[in-house]
Design an enzyme around this catalytic site. Structure first.
Site, PDB file in Angstrom:
ATOM      1  N   HIS A  55     -10.299   2.566  -0.462  1.00 28.68           N
ATOM      2  CA  HIS A  55     -10.410   2.164   1.028  1.00 28.68           C
ATOM      3  C   HIS A  55     -11.130   0.691   0.884  1.00 28.68           C
ATOM      4  O   HIS A  55     -12.264   0.707   1.270  1.00 28.68           O
ATOM      5  CB  HIS A  55     -11.240   3.250   1.891  1.00 28.68           C
ATOM      6  CG  HIS A  55     -10.406   3.639   3.113  1.00 28.68           C
ATOM      7  ND1 HIS A  55     -10.817   3.721   4.228  1.00 28.68           N
ATOM      8  CD2 HIS A  55      -9.213   3.421   3.458  1.00 28.68           C
ATOM      9  CE1 HIS A  55     -10.059   3.986   5.230  1.00 28.68           C
ATOM     10  NE2 HIS A  55      -8.776   3.709   4.732  1.00 28.68           N
ATOM     11  N   HIS A  76       0.827  -1.178   0.052  1.00 32.96           N
ATOM     12  CA  HIS A  76      -0.007  -0.047   0.076  1.00 32.96           C
ATOM     13  C   HIS A  76       0.601   1.232  -0.038  1.00 32.96           C
ATOM     14  O   HIS A  76       0.563   2.171  -0.654  1.00 32.96           O
ATOM     15  CB  HIS A  76      -0.950  -0.180   1.370  1.00 32.96           C
ATOM     16  CG  HIS A  76      -1.932   1.131   1.198  1.00 32.96           C
ATOM     17  ND1 HIS A  76      -3.249   1.031   0.332  1.00 32.96           N
ATOM     18  CD2 HIS A  76      -2.161   2.120   1.870  1.00 32.96           C
ATOM     19  CE1 HIS A  76      -3.862   2.104   0.641  1.00 32.96           C
ATOM     20  NE2 HIS A  76      -3.370   2.939   1.654  1.00 32.96           N
TER      21      HIS A  76
END
Length: 742
Positions: A95, A49
């Site tokens: 998300h 990420h």
């Protein structure tokens, strides 16, 4: 000496998502075995990420510069010049995993995080968009996840007072166990007042701003870099908790602080929290930081150095201030009732030194965390080419029956139930929002405006990743052009499965390559973005979704047009297609999916030279006042596009359509050939002549009418009001407990 924390092992590293080789690299980089806090910092910064370790090699191939680009990738958001001294600041980010685990908070904190990325640059956010993918309509979790995500987006955006103006929503069984929630924010700033994150000035104070730090969200970045298993619910503690009211205070305080000329550098605490903000600020400046964690405002007693550094509590910022500006800055933050704490200093050491309880909690060099983070050239295999679908092999369905089923399907039915829960008018500068090709937002107090959109067709990407990546950019380009705005630049959100699988890595390589090719041809560089990998559950990957967010500029927003028809007796002109075409591309189409062929065929090809030529012509005609309404032809093909233009009037206007003689009618009506638009104009002959002069294929297919019906030369007729009722009924029915087979 370091504080008494246990030395870590290979097993500890594996629990944090690091490989044995990566653990050895960390030990070599710092010259010893790391303690818990140090390993936690490395695991966050080296996560997929934060480090993009599987995608960096390919992201470097994207075009990132252009005449309008002020700031490309590498900062919190991209920045482009939109004229008159104004800059658009924008980014999209995912998300996904948090929203599946806890849909309301996952989606809400996604909105809060992307807003911070924008106002950290000194821009006032003026628009929010989202790109959502949920599971099959009949899956038992789809209704719950859809409702929770939509409520979370609306709950945060509405409360903080930023309009949610557009986006897209898909339903497909590939997202049953792993939904996608991508949030995009767009802000405005003066082009000469952009703020950056690189720290400078050894000895300058490092300031903590915003809400207190808690234990929520610890290791969220690592969680977002791993596949799901059947224990996903146990990861709920890694999901952050958002507070839009604190977010509003932080936004206003940050903008006031930057306006006071006190700020040298500023960074939001997003993924990996205080870890990523301190590491990135110091590393970008070629400096170091010395931080006393006992000075960090916390809301829970007994928090360890590990917990403080890895917490992803929301509504927090880190800043480096001018030494003589500390008290002025403190007064601003206290006025907004937010924490303000001097927690450290900038140093010349090139190291991150953390102190806790009088001891050294961590002491690590910054370069390995950022510059020497892993970069993998993972094995990849190309997606096998699929054969073109011959439209003769697709079922022939009555035109009106086909329209009824398509308009009322999970592919095309109205998403009004969703976007009516979002405040699109707050701030009073939204000119056009959800329901059209692109949203339009006015630069406050001026004629200037921006067009914004998000786009991706995952079924195309699954079938042919390179073509699908190109198409995502091309469709965004068409959506911006269809308003009359000039496309400027893109932000992207690359949602894929496990990159350690060669076939998934092949999808990533193909899609990024196609996206880069299209961005170069269309002169829309990539200025920001996000990569979300490991979107798999129990080994089953999502349909790949490289989402494109695009921003365009229009000098006089009053010249823009929408998709709704405005009068009767307007000529309907197809741009991008000659009159001799009596067929269309049905492979990977909505029609083929609903009537027996699914997506097991090649998607429509994309020709970026044609896209650029046709888009330029459409924009010129709109800006010069020759077009009353415009709509790009995409999902569902030509007749669905016409139907949507009539439905946008509430059934006030209809259309009479001339069908071709001969050929394969279903292909002509519902094929998804690219590069096309439908324009409604008062003088079709003049527009056709202009198209011929510009070398743009075009032809007339009919006229608008006031009888509220779609009438075809075959004698078929259907009420627009009937289509509206069918379209508007599907999603409320689903959310009330109904479903359909996918």
């Amino acid at each position: 000496m370091t504080s008494p924390q246990p030395e870590m092992t290979y097993e500890n590293a594996a629990e944090m998502g690091l490989s044995a080789d990566e653990f050895d690299r960390i030990c070599t980089a710092i010259g010893r075995i790391p303690n818990l806090t140090e390993l936690g910092i490395f695991s966050a910064m080296w996560s997929e990420h934060c480090s993009y370790k599987s995608s960096k090699k390919w992201l470097k191939t994207l075009p990132i510069s252009g005449d309008c680009v002020i700031q490309g990738p590498g900062e919190n958001a991209g920045v482009v010049d939109i004229g008159d001294g104004w800059a658009a600041v924008f980014k999209i980010e995912s998300h996904n995993h948090p929203s599946y685990i806890e849909p309301y908070q996952g989606a809400a904190t996604g909105v809060g995080g992307i807003l911070r990325d924008v106002f950290t640059m000194g821009a006032r956010p003026v628009a929010l968009l989202n790109a959502l993918r949920f599971g099959a309509p009949d899956h038992p979790l789809t209704r719950y996840l859809t409702g929770g995500v939509v409520a979370g987006i609306g709950g945060y955006g509405n409360c903080i007072g930023i309009p949610t103006v557009g986006g897209e929503v898909n339903f497909d069984k590939s997202y049953n166990g792993n939904i996608l929630v991508n949030a995009m924010a767009v802000g405005l700033a003066k082009a000469d007042r952009i703020f950056y994150s690189a720290a400078s000035g050894a000895g300058n104070p490092v300031i903590y701003i915003g809400a207190k730090t808690g234990r929520d969200g610890i290791h969220g970045a690592t969680m977002a870099s791993a596949e799901f298993t059947d224990d996903a619910a146990s990861k709920r503690p890694t999901v952050q908790v958002g507070d839009p009211f604190a977010g509003k205070l932080l936004m206003e305080a940050s903008l006031e602080l930057m306006a006071s000329d006190s700020v040298i550098a500023i960074q939001d605490m997003g993924a990996a929290g205080l870890t990523s903000s301190s590491v990135e600020m110091a590393a970008k400046g070629g400096l170091g930081m010395d931080i006393d964690l006992d000075l960090v405002p916390v809301r829970e007693d007994g928090m360890t150095s590990y917990e403080i550094m890895l917490s992803e509590s929301q509504e927090r910022m880190l800043a480096v201030l001018k030494p003589d500006a500390t008290e002025e800055a403190r007064a601003i933050l206290e006025k907004w009732d937010l924490d303000f704490a001097t927690i450290g200093t900038v140093t010349e050491t090139g190291r991150l030194v953390l102190r806790k309880d009088g001891d050294i909690a961590a002491d690590i060099p910054l370069s390995p965390l950022v510059d020497d983070a892993p970069e993998y050239d993972r094995p990849h295999v190309s997606t096998p080419a699929r054969a073109k679908l011959d439209s003769k092999d697709v079922a022939v369905v009555d035109i009106c029956d086909a329209l009824r089923k398509m308009i009322g399907s999970h592919h095309l039915a109205s998403r009004r139930w969703i976007w009516e829960q979002y405040d699109c008018d707050v701030m009073a500068d939204t000119v056009a929002s959800s329901g059209g090709d692109a949203a339009l937002v006015r630069v406050h107090g001026s004629e200037r405006g921006m067009a914004v959109t998000t786009d991706c067709t995952p079924r195309y990407v699954l079938a042919d990743p390179r073509c699908g990546g190109m198409q995502a950019v091309a469709e965004a380009y068409r959506n911006i052009s269809a308003t009359g705005a000039q496309p400027l630049a893109i932000t992207n959100n690359l949602n894929f499965g496990n990159p350690e699988k060669p076939e998934i890595m092949g999808q990533i390589v193909g899609a990024v390559t196609g996206m880069g090719d299209a961005a170069r041809e269309l002169d829309t560089p990539v200025v920001s973005g996000n990569v979300s990998l490991y979107n798999e559950t129990e080994g089953t990957a999502i349909n790949p979704a490289p989402v494109v967010g695009m921003v365009g500029r229009i000098d006089d927003i009053d010249h823009a047009v929408g998709i709704a028809l405005t009068a009767e007796d307007l000529d309907l002109i197809v741009v991008g297609q000659t009159p001799d075409v009596k067929d269309g591309w049905l492979g990977c189409s909505v029609y083929a999916d609903l009537f027996g062929k699914a997506v097991d065929a090649a998607p429509p090809p994309v020709d970026c030279l044609e896209e650029r030529r046709n888009g330029s012509f459409v924009r010129d005609q709109i800006i010069n006042g020759h077009v009353d309404a415009a709509h790009d032809i995409s999902d569902g093909g030509l007749l669905v596009t016409v139907a949507e233009m009539t439905m946008a009037t509430g059934g006030k206007f209809g259309a009479q359509i001339e069908l071709p003689d001969g050929g394969n009618l279903q292909g002509w009506c519902f094929g998804e050939d690219q590069g096309r638009y439908i324009l409604a104009t008062r003088d079709g002959n003049a527009l056709l002549a202009a198209a011929k002069d510009a070398g743009v294929p075009s032809h007339r297919i009919g006229k608008t009418s006031r009888d509220g019906a779609l009438k075809f030369s075959s004698g078929d007729i259907i009420s627009v009001k009937e289509l509206i009722d069918i379209s508007e009924a599907w999603l409320p029915h689903l959310m009330a407990g109904g479903h359909e087979q996918n």
